[in-house]
Design a protein around this motif. Structure first.
Motif, PDB file in Angstrom:
ATOM      1  N   LEU A 170       0.836  -1.199   0.000  1.00  0.00           N
ATOM      2  CA  LEU A 170       0.000   0.000   0.000  1.00  0.00           C
ATOM      3  C   LEU A 170       0.871   1.250   0.000  1.00  0.00           C
ATOM      4  O   LEU A 170       1.840   1.353   0.752  1.00  0.00           O
ATOM      5  CB  LEU A 170      -0.927   0.013   1.218  1.00  0.00           C
ATOM      6  N   ARG A 171       0.504   2.221  -0.845  1.00  0.00           N
ATOM      7  CA  ARG A 171       1.286   3.445  -0.977  1.00  0.00           C
ATOM      8  C   ARG A 171       0.368   4.667  -0.919  1.00  0.00           C
ATOM      9  O   ARG A 171      -0.615   4.750  -1.662  1.00  0.00           O
ATOM     10  CB  ARG A 171       2.050   3.456  -2.307  1.00  0.00           C
ATOM     11  N   ALA A 172       0.693   5.600  -0.018  1.00  0.00           N
ATOM     12  CA  ALA A 172      -0.027   6.867   0.081  1.00  0.00           C
ATOM     13  C   ALA A 172       0.910   7.909   0.661  1.00  0.00           C
ATOM     14  O   ALA A 172       1.799   7.592   1.462  1.00  0.00           O
ATOM     15  CB  ALA A 172      -1.271   6.726   0.959  1.00  0.00           C
ATOM     16  N   ARG A 173       0.707   9.152   0.272  1.00  0.00           N
ATOM     17  CA  ARG A 173       1.612  10.230   0.667  1.00  0.00           C
ATOM     18  C   ARG A 173       1.723  10.368   2.179  1.00  0.00           C
ATOM     19  O   ARG A 173       2.812  10.581   2.715  1.00  0.00           O
ATOM     20  CB  ARG A 173       1.117  11.548   0.046  1.00  0.00           C
ATOM     21  N   HIS A 174       0.603  10.226   2.876  1.00  0.00           N
ATOM     22  CA  HIS A 174       0.599  10.386   4.326  1.00  0.00           C
ATOM     23  C   HIS A 174       0.355   9.059   5.054  1.00  0.00           C
ATOM     24  O   HIS A 174      -0.043   9.053   6.214  1.00  0.00           O
ATOM     25  CB  HIS A 174      -0.445  11.423   4.750  1.00  0.00           C
ATOM     26  N   GLY A 175       0.591   7.946   4.370  1.00  0.00           N
ATOM     27  CA  GLY A 175       0.588   6.651   5.023  1.00  0.00           C
ATOM     28  C   GLY A 175      -0.758   5.951   5.059  1.00  0.00           C
ATOM     29  O   GLY A 175      -1.778   6.442   4.555  1.00  0.00           O
ATOM     30  N   SER A 176      -0.756   4.751   5.683  1.00  0.00           N
ATOM     31  CA  SER A 176      -1.943   3.893   5.802  1.00  0.00           C
ATOM     32  C   SER A 176      -2.244   3.671   7.277  1.00  0.00           C
ATOM     33  O   SER A 176      -1.328   3.422   8.079  1.00  0.00           O
ATOM     34  CB  SER A 176      -1.698   2.544   5.110  1.00  0.00           C
ATOM     35  N   TYR A 177      -3.540   3.717   7.615  1.00  0.00           N
ATOM     36  CA  TYR A 177      -3.966   3.599   9.015  1.00  0.00           C
ATOM     37  C   TYR A 177      -5.013   2.502   9.140  1.00  0.00           C
ATOM     38  O   TYR A 177      -5.743   2.194   8.190  1.00  0.00           O
ATOM     39  CB  TYR A 177      -4.521   4.934   9.513  1.00  0.00           C
ATOM     40  N   PHE A 178      -5.106   1.937  10.331  1.00  0.00           N
ATOM     41  CA  PHE A 178      -5.959   0.765  10.563  1.00  0.00           C
ATOM     42  C   PHE A 178      -6.665   0.873  11.913  1.00  0.00           C
ATOM     43  O   PHE A 178      -6.052   1.295  12.910  1.00  0.00           O
ATOM     44  CB  PHE A 178      -5.094  -0.500  10.543  1.00  0.00           C
ATOM     45  N   VAL A 179      -7.943   0.524  11.939  1.00  0.00           N
ATOM     46  CA  VAL A 179      -8.667   0.335  13.195  1.00  0.00           C
ATOM     47  C   VAL A 179      -9.335  -1.037  13.166  1.00  0.00           C
ATOM     48  O   VAL A 179      -9.616  -1.589  12.097  1.00  0.00           O
ATOM     49  CB  VAL A 179      -9.737   1.426  13.437  1.00  0.00           C
ATOM     50  N   THR A 180      -9.557  -1.585  14.330  1.00  0.00           N
ATOM     51  CA  THR A 180     -10.130  -2.930  14.433  1.00  0.00           C
ATOM     52  C   THR A 180     -11.620  -2.925  14.127  1.00  0.00           C
ATOM     53  O   THR A 180     -12.331  -1.941  14.361  1.00  0.00           O
ATOM     54  CB  THR A 180      -9.913  -3.504  15.835  1.00  0.00           C
ATOM     55  N   GLY A 181     -12.088  -4.071  13.614  1.00  0.00           N
ATOM     56  CA  GLY A 181     -13.513  -4.338  13.471  1.00  0.00           C
ATOM     57  C   GLY A 181     -13.895  -5.479  14.392  1.00  0.00           C
ATOM     58  O   GLY A 181     -13.040  -6.064  15.064  1.00  0.00           O
ATOM     59  N   ASN A 182     -15.148  -5.834  14.411  1.00  0.00           N
ATOM     60  CA  ASN A 182     -15.590  -6.900  15.315  1.00  0.00           C
ATOM     61  C   ASN A 182     -14.954  -8.241  14.967  1.00  0.00           C
ATOM     62  O   ASN A 182     -14.664  -9.050  15.850  1.00  0.00           O
ATOM     63  CB  ASN A 182     -17.113  -7.010  15.318  1.00  0.00           C
ATOM     64  N   HIS A 183     -14.671  -8.492  13.696  1.00  0.00           N
ATOM     65  CA  HIS A 183     -14.105  -9.784  13.317  1.00  0.00           C
ATOM     66  C   HIS A 183     -12.652  -9.934  13.738  1.00  0.00           C
ATOM     67  O   HIS A 183     -12.174 -11.061  13.871  1.00  0.00           O
ATOM     68  CB  HIS A 183     -14.264 -10.008  11.811  1.00  0.00           C
ATOM     69  N   GLU A 184     -11.956  -8.836  13.922  1.00  0.00           N
ATOM     70  CA  GLU A 184     -10.592  -8.958  14.452  1.00  0.00           C
ATOM     71  C   GLU A 184     -10.604  -9.562  15.859  1.00  0.00           C
ATOM     72  O   GLU A 184      -9.688 -10.299  16.234  1.00  0.00           O
ATOM     73  CB  GLU A 184      -9.897  -7.591  14.482  1.00  0.00           C
ATOM     74  N   TYR A 185     -11.646  -9.278  16.613  1.00  0.00           N
ATOM     75  CA  TYR A 185     -11.719  -9.818  17.977  1.00  0.00           C
ATOM     76  C   TYR A 185     -12.155 -11.278  17.986  1.00  0.00           C
ATOM     77  O   TYR A 185     -12.031 -11.953  18.997  1.00  0.00           O
ATOM     78  CB  TYR A 185     -12.651  -8.943  18.833  1.00  0.00           C
ATOM     79  N   PHE A 186     -12.649 -11.769  16.865  1.00  0.00           N
ATOM     80  CA  PHE A 186     -12.903 -13.210  16.724  1.00  0.00           C
ATOM     81  C   PHE A 186     -11.639 -13.940  16.284  1.00  0.00           C
ATOM     82  O   PHE A 186     -11.591 -15.173  16.326  1.00  0.00           O
ATOM     83  CB  PHE A 186     -14.001 -13.476  15.682  1.00  0.00           C
TER      84      PHE A 186
END
Length: 443
Positions: free
Chosen positions: A280-296
């Protein structure tokens, strides 16, 4: 209450599958035989595969087994649902089709004399003669002798007429049942096939312009690529992840926001499938937050994994970008592990004169966003309903199912998501990667 609910669900499933078997197999055959027994086995096998696929995924069965069960099991769920809908719709067609056939039969049999073939032959008439032409003695001719055979004279055969019996084989009711069942099966398979193709070919790019009152002129046209609900798992793997990454990079965004439900499985099983995210490429980077399935699937391990791949997790955190604040909160499902959303921690001490964009997986978190003066919330979770008429069910549980809406001074955008959960099929909710283009009202 749980027992009562379980009994009700079981009763609905049994009744629905009996209805499928009756309309598809019992009503379309003449009697007990291999077709009816085969139909019962087919429906039962489909549900065994579907339930096994769900249990295997939740129980952490060997990944190869999950993959073997997932495709046939989840596709059966989609086909069964649209078979049921099509057959129910067919109930309105049945009486109309029977009425059409009855009237057609009546028109053919009501007036047999109207048919040229049924008119009796008329003997030719001799022209009238004058008295002088009448012979003095009657011309008596012997009656024609019946044809002779070796055994004697043969009596003439009586004329027989056989009225056709339209739709005698199969009967009218059987014919109607076969037409409706065949049409329902064709509609269900075509719908699911096209919806599955729509998922596998990858998400489409959707572009949405969002005006923000406090956004400075210098940030006018800033592009955020929003992707949610990729759902890498037993069905959607590395190849699909590569399509999503290529689609995002093709938009040339300034920032990439991955807003939850990236995976359905452990890092051990799906780490190789998620590897393309490192591209993934972007000038100001890539960001991530969790969803409910991450906790499964082991949220802490996945937070570490996406960080290793070059994405920055925002766990109830905020970062200051040149023209606005970007914040992220954990999903509500994290509350069971003591890792739920904390809006005060993410937003409590910020400069409210600056524009704030919030990443939050579920749209229902909009109410907290409004209370904390967020300008724009980016979410997913709903899949846009994924399978029509699931959008109506999603609307009952979410303030917004898809698209951009305003809540007081806060705007909420909900993506349909890039992938699909369970059934790898979408109907009426095209998968997407959305490019949010921020617009300054000062420009």
């Amino acid at each position: 209450m749980v027992i009562v609910f379980g009994v009700l669900v079981l009763g609905v499933l049994v009744a629905g599958n009996w209805y499928l078997w009756r309309r598809l197999f019992r009503d379309t055959t003449r009697g007990p035989g291999w077709a009816r027994r085969g139909g019962a086995v087919l429906i039962a096998a489909g549900w065994i595969l579907a339930i096994s696929a769900l249990v295997a995924e939740r129980a952490g069965a060997p990944f190869w087994l999950q993959r073997v069960l997932a495709w046939p099991g989840f596709l059966w769920l989609a086909v069964a649902m649209y078979l049921l809908l099509a057959l129910v719709a067919g109930e309105a067609v049945r009486p109309l089709l029977r009425l059409f056939l009855e009237r057609r039969t009546a028109r053919r049999t009501a007036d047999p004399a109207s048919s040229p073939a049924s008119e009796p032959l008329k003997a030719p008439q001799e022209p009238a003669r004058t008295l002088s032409e009448v012979p003095a003695t009657p011309d008596v001719s012997p009656a024609p002798e019946p044809p002779q055979t070796a055994s004697g004279p043969t009596a003439p055969e009586p004329a027989t007429t056989s009225a056709p019996s339209p739709l005698a084989t199969p009967t009218r009711r059987l014919f109607v049942s076969r037409v409706v069942a065949g049409a329902a099966a064709a509609a269900a398979v075509t719908t699911v096939g096209y919806g599955t193709y729509g998922v596998l070919r990858g998400p489409k790019v959707k572009r949405v312009t969002v005006p923000l009152a406090k956004l400075p002129r210098a940030a006018h046209g800033y592009r955020i690529a929003v992707v949610s609900d990729v759902h890498l798992g037993p069905v959607l793997g590395r190849g699909f992840a590569q399509k999503v990454v290529d689609t995002i990079n093709g938009t040339q965004p300034d920032l990439i926001a991955v807003v939850g439900d990236l995976v359905d499985g452990s890092v051990k099983d799906l780490g190789p499938a998620a590897a393309p995210l490192a591209q993934l490429r972007a000038r100001h980077g890539s960001y991530f937050v969790t969803g409910n399935h991450e906790y499964f699937s082991g949220a802490e391990q996945w937070v570490d994994e996406v960080r290793r791949l070059g994405l920055r997790p925002l766990e109830n955190q905020r970062t200051e970008l040149p023209w606005f604040d970007l914040a992220g909160v954990n999903d509500l499902a994290g509350e069971s592990e003591g890792q739920g959303p904390d809006f005060a921690k993410a937003l409590g001490d910020r400069d409210t004169a600056r524009t704030c964009v919030l990443l939050a997986h579920q749209p229902v978190q909009i109410h907290d966003a409004v209370d904390h003066g967020v300008d724009l919330q980016l979410s997913g979770h709903t899949h846009g309903g994924q399978l029509w008429p699931g959008n109506y069910i999603a609307a009952a549980a979410n303030p917004t199912v898809s698209g951009l809406e305003r809540y007081e001074d806060t705007q909420l955008y909900v993506s349909n998501g890039a992938g699909a959960w369970g059934m790898p099929t979408r109907v009426g909710a095209q998968s997407d990667v959305t490019v949010i283009e921020l617009a300054s009202r000062q420009a």
